[in-house]
Scaffold this motif. Structure first.
Motif, short mmCIF file in Angstrom:
data_model
loop_
_atom_site.label_atom_id
_atom_site.label_comp_id
_atom_site.label_asym_id
_atom_site.label_seq_id
_atom_site.Cartn_x
_atom_site.Cartn_y
_atom_site.Cartn_z
N ALA A 121 5.46 -1.02 -6.74
CA ALA A 121 5.31 0.19 -5.93
C ALA A 121 6.58 0.61 -5.21
N MET A 122 7.66 -0.12 -5.40
CA MET A 122 8.90 0.19 -4.66
C MET A 122 9.41 1.59 -4.94
N HIS A 123 9.31 2.02 -6.19
CA HIS A 123 9.86 3.34 -6.54
C HIS A 123 9.05 4.49 -5.96
N ARG A 124 7.85 4.20 -5.44
CA ARG A 124 7.01 5.25 -4.85
C ARG A 124 7.17 5.36 -3.33
N ILE A 125 7.98 4.48 -2.74
CA ILE A 125 8.16 4.52 -1.29
C ILE A 125 9.03 5.72 -0.91
N PRO A 126 8.56 6.60 -0.03
CA PRO A 126 9.35 7.79 0.35
C PRO A 126 10.68 7.38 0.99
N GLY A 127 11.77 7.89 0.45
CA GLY A 127 13.09 7.58 1.00
C GLY A 127 13.64 6.25 0.55
N GLY A 128 12.82 5.42 -0.09
CA GLY A 128 13.28 4.12 -0.55
C GLY A 128 13.47 3.14 0.58
N CYS A 129 13.90 1.93 0.22
CA CYS A 129 14.18 0.88 1.20
C CYS A 129 15.70 0.76 1.32
N VAL A 130 16.27 1.48 2.25
CA VAL A 130 17.72 1.65 2.29
C VAL A 130 18.44 0.50 2.99
N SER A 131 17.70 -0.39 3.64
CA SER A 131 18.34 -1.50 4.35
C SER A 131 17.44 -2.72 4.33
N GLY A 132 18.01 -3.85 4.74
CA GLY A 132 17.23 -5.08 4.78
C GLY A 132 16.04 -5.01 5.73
N PRO A 133 16.22 -4.49 6.96
CA PRO A 133 15.07 -4.37 7.86
C PRO A 133 13.94 -3.51 7.29
N VAL A 134 14.29 -2.39 6.66
CA VAL A 134 13.25 -1.55 6.06
C VAL A 134 12.58 -2.29 4.90
N MET A 135 13.38 -3.00 4.11
CA MET A 135 12.84 -3.72 2.97
C MET A 135 11.84 -4.79 3.41
N ILE A 136 12.18 -5.58 4.42
CA ILE A 136 11.30 -6.66 4.82
C ILE A 136 10.02 -6.13 5.47
N THR A 137 10.12 -5.03 6.24
CA THR A 137 8.91 -4.48 6.84
C THR A 137 7.99 -3.88 5.78
N ARG A 138 8.57 -3.23 4.76
CA ARG A 138 7.76 -2.70 3.66
C ARG A 138 7.11 -3.84 2.87
N LEU A 139 7.87 -4.92 2.66
CA LEU A 139 7.32 -6.06 1.94
C LEU A 139 6.20 -6.72 2.74
N LEU A 140 6.40 -6.86 4.05
CA LEU A 140 5.36 -7.43 4.90
C LEU A 140 4.12 -6.54 4.92
N GLU A 141 4.32 -5.24 4.84
CA GLU A 141 3.20 -4.31 4.79
C GLU A 141 2.35 -4.57 3.55
N THR A 142 3.00 -4.80 2.41
CA THR A 142 2.26 -5.10 1.17
C THR A 142 1.57 -6.45 1.27
N ILE A 143 2.24 -7.44 1.88
CA ILE A 143 1.63 -8.76 2.06
C ILE A 143 0.37 -8.65 2.92
N VAL A 144 0.44 -7.85 3.97
CA VAL A 144 -0.72 -7.67 4.84
C VAL A 144 -1.85 -6.97 4.08
N ASP A 145 -1.53 -5.97 3.28
CA ASP A 145 -2.55 -5.29 2.48
C ASP A 145 -3.22 -6.26 1.52
N LYS A 221 14.66 2.96 13.69
CA LYS A 221 13.38 3.50 14.16
C LYS A 221 12.27 3.30 13.15
N GLU A 222 12.56 3.54 11.85
CA GLU A 222 11.53 3.39 10.82
C GLU A 222 11.03 1.96 10.75
N SER A 223 11.96 1.02 10.76
CA SER A 223 11.57 -0.40 10.70
C SER A 223 10.80 -0.81 11.93
N ARG A 224 11.23 -0.30 13.08
CA ARG A 224 10.55 -0.65 14.33
C ARG A 224 9.11 -0.17 14.33
#
Length: 327
Positions: A121-145, A221-224
């Motif tokens: 699902a990475m390619h469907r994330i709006p704006g992509g994961c442009v940094s490590g903090p954004v990447m880990i929060t998006r990954l944690l979001e999938t883990i929680v789901d 801000k996005e990661s926060r």
């Protein structure tokens, strides 16, 4: 195996360079995923990013109090994730997350389903994961789901087991042999999955709590905002897991209680049968003795009278027990 991902989800496998070759460039790479890495691959990543990569033994031996720390500008975090949740023997696997600069490094020795879902699902994330903090929060979001999906399935299975254990009166009277014992084993397996999920949620809550204090995440801000949302979801799931765990414990106790009740009912039947047959046995024993002077032996009606006495002596205790409510 080392796989690097760009912000838009593009992936490529990183090969170890030979002595003559220059080390590969990480330009545009945001996530470096190490799946069951060899010692050479660990050394390569350590030289490439100037970090210490925990080995498999390190992940196993690490204590809960030492799972979250910062060293030389790199943030090290370890969480336990549920693995093989769809099988009969689910397990926990430790996964290390390292934030170093704009890169996220993950070290794992299993393939939890959440990682595969995130990669797809990475390619469907709006704006992509442009940094490590954004990447880990998006990954944690999938883990929680994925954890929420496991708990939802556990709740459905628990409801089905409850109907099987209690059922209706017609089903209760026609249960096959070892029916409750088999249900008891199923409840035990269900309880194991819920307990593992609770343990995973606890480690994830601690990880997210520590992640929210990382300066790199606080400045994004996005990661926060994502981290705050993930934290709320984890708290809700933890409470839901506790509720399911309580229901499972009740179901386990109820299954044991029903087994004891059935065993007591069987013992009760044998006890009453022995008491009911005791008076006829006593009469038969008396008239089975070989004495010369027993007047009843010479009577014409001695045999039918003794049979009637035995029947009456068996019927009276039976109706007495019914009257007392013991039957």
């Amino acid at each position: 195996m080392i796989t690097v991902f760009r912000s838009n989800g593009e992936a490529r496998t990183l090969s170890l360079p030979s002595v003559e070759e220059a080390p590969p460039s990480l330009d545009g790479a945001v996530w470096i995923d190490l799946l069951s890495p060899t010692r050479e691959e660990e050394d390569f990543v350590e030289r490439l990013l100037s970090i210490d990569v925990p080995t498999r033994e390190d992940l196993k031996d690490i204590e809960p109090s030492s799972r979250l720390f910062t060293e030389n500008g790199a943030v090290y975090m370890t969480a336990s994730l549920v693995w093989k949740a769809d099988s009969e023997l689910p397990e926990l696997t430790d996964v290390a997350f390292i934030l170093v600069g704009d890169h996220l490094v993950t070290i794992r020795y299993a393939e939890p389903k959440s990682f595969g879902l995130f990669k797809a699902a990475m390619h469907r994330i709006p704006g992509g994961c442009v940094s490590g903090p954004v990447m880990i929060t998006r990954l944690l979001e999938t883990i929680v789901d994925r954890t929420a999906e496991i708990l939802e399935r556990s709740a459905t299975e628990g409801d089905a087991l409850s109907r099987q254990v209690f059922g209706d009166k017609q089903q209760v009277t026609r249960r096959p042999q070892r029916y409750l014992e088999d249900r008891l084993m199923a409840v035990a397996g269900h309880q194991r999955l819920v307990a593992l999920t609770q343990n995973s949620l606890m480690t994830l809550l601690r990880l997210v709590g520590y992640l929210r204090t990382v300066p790199a995440l606080q400045q994004d801000k996005e990661s926060r905002e994502l981290c705050r949302s993930v934290s709320r979801d984890l708290q809700s799931l933890s409470e839901h897991a506790s509720f399911i765990g309580g229901n499972t414990t009740f179901l386990l106790d109820a299954s044991l209680g029903l087994i004891n009740l059935e065993q007591n009912a069987i013992i009760k039947i044998f006890s009453i049968a022995s008491v009911v047959l005791l008076p006829p046995t006593l009469i038969a024993s008396i008239y089975g003795m070989n004495f010369d002077h027993m007047p009843e032996l010479h009577s014409t009606y001695a045999y039918p009278v003794s049979l009637v006495a035995m029947v009456v002596s068996a019927v009276i205790p039976f109706f007495f027990f019914r009257w007392k409510g013991w039957l």
